[in-house]
Design an enzyme around this catalytic site. Structure first.
Site, short mmCIF file in Angstrom:
data_model
loop_
_atom_site.label_atom_id
_atom_site.label_comp_id
_atom_site.label_asym_id
_atom_site.label_seq_id
_atom_site.Cartn_x
_atom_site.Cartn_y
_atom_site.Cartn_z
CB THR A 109 51.99 38.64 57.51
OG1 THR A 109 52.45 39.51 56.49
CG2 THR A 109 53.15 38.12 58.33
CB THR A 123 55.12 37.85 55.04
OG1 THR A 123 54.23 38.35 54.06
CG2 THR A 123 56.33 38.76 55.10
CB SER A 170 50.29 36.69 51.53
OG SER A 170 49.24 36.06 52.18
CB THR A 228 48.89 40.38 59.38
OG1 THR A 228 48.68 40.17 57.98
CG2 THR A 228 47.55 40.58 60.06
N GLY A 229 49.46 42.98 57.65
CA GLY A 229 49.03 44.20 56.97
C GLY A 229 50.15 44.70 56.08
NE ARG A 270 57.42 45.73 51.12
CZ ARG A 270 56.62 45.04 51.92
NH1 ARG A 270 56.83 43.76 52.13
NH2 ARG A 270 55.60 45.62 52.53
N1 GLY Z 1 53.24 42.51 56.50
C1 GLY Z 1 53.97 41.91 55.49
C2 GLY Z 1 54.60 42.83 54.54
O1 GLY Z 1 54.10 43.92 54.30
O2 GLY Z 1 55.60 42.46 53.98
#
Ligand code: GLY
Length: 290
Positions: free
Chosen positions: A152, A170, A53, A203-204, A180
């Site tokens: 992340t 990330t 990730s 993060t998430g 995106r």
């Molecule tokens: N937190 C990283 C993402 O959703 O891109």
């Protein structure tokens, strides 16, 4: 909440953040600033092909291309730089720092960010590994695992001069739409620093985090006198109450204040985060709010 026994403190998201914290501490020991430390910390995860990730070896988008987001923030002068939907650069965190230091901008995206990186002397590399290419080919057939992988790397650091910095890097949501952009490169969402107060990193799932300006809110809570742990919990409780996803909102946070106190939490109990505060690096687990 815990209080660091030494002035220098580094905190990073996830268990894999321990190696990032170690690198950041090494940088501080060499005389680097908190800014240098959060950059070198994030770079460890970016270069790790096993990390699905972040950076090299990150899960690609639905076109099979790894597009990365990264941001860095430095307390003095509240300086910030970020890159979004960047392709083909091993260390997006260093490009983000370069955006902050040599460009008149805060954020560069897509082709413009890549062109800037190449002009700054960064080498073009393929971030897709043989393994992630094969996984993407399977995904194309099955569509299994869409939106997975949001681990992340976020690093926050306090140096011996009392300055704070944060970084975030990330490859974003696995098999995302091309273009995106998540929370990580957005100042106030994926990270935030107020040099008089503290720093936070998230993060998430970006689509959850950015709707709450999560890291800005955590730092704002610390400015109101809350401890780092309380500040993280306060933001999470507010999301729990307001968001249609409730406890399924994917948000985890680490926070560090000006005095060296630190904390971390996710919605659920057990979010792992790595800390070095005067002694060896430890992995702690957040209490959660559910
Ligand atoms: N937190 C990283 C993402 O959703 O891109």
């Amino acid at each position: 909440m815990e209080t660091g026994s030494s002035k220098e403190v580094v905190v990073a998201t996830w268990e894999f953040g321990a190696a990032c914290v170690d690198a950041a501490v090494h940088t501080l020991k060499q005389g680097g600033t908190a800014l240098d430390a959060v950059e070198s910390g994030a770079a460890v995860a970016e270069a790790d092909p096993a990390n699905r990730s972040v950076g090299f070896g990150g899960t690609p988008n639905r076109d099979g291309v790894v597009q990365v987001d990264a941001a860095i923030m430095w307390g003095p002068g509240r300086q910030a730089g970020s890159v979004a939907a960047l392709e083909g650069i091993l260390h997006p965190i260093s490009v983000a720092r370069r955006v902050m230091e040599v460009s008149p901008h805060v954020m560069l995206a897509g082709e413009g960010a890549a062109r800037f990186a190449l002009e700054q002397g960064f080498e073009e590399v393929d971030l897709l590994t043989e393994e992630t290419r094969k996984q993407w080919e399977v995904w194309r057939e099955t569509r299994a695992g869409e939106g997975e992988n949001h681990d992340t790397i976020g690093v926050v650091a306090l140096d011996s001069a009392g300055n704070l910095a944060a970084s975030c890097s990330t490859s974003g949501a696995g098999y995302k739409f091309p273009g995106r952009v998540g929370d990580s490169p957005i100042i106030g969402s994926g990270l935030y620093v107020d040099n008089d107060v503290g720093a936070a990193a998230a993060t998430g799932l970006g689509e959850d985090i950015m709707r709450y300006c999560a890291c800005y809110e955590v730092v704002a809570q610390m400015a109101r006198g809350h401890s780092p742990d309380e500040a993280c919990s306060s933001l999470l409780r507010s999301v729990l109450e307001k968001d249609p996803k409730g406890a399924d909102a994917s948000i985890s946070l680490v926070a560090l204040n000006k005095e060296g106190a630190y904390g971390g939490s996710g919605m659920q109990k057990g979010f792992p985060y790595a800390v070095a505060a005067g002694a060896e690096t430890r992995v702690l687990r957040g209490a959660g709010v559910v």
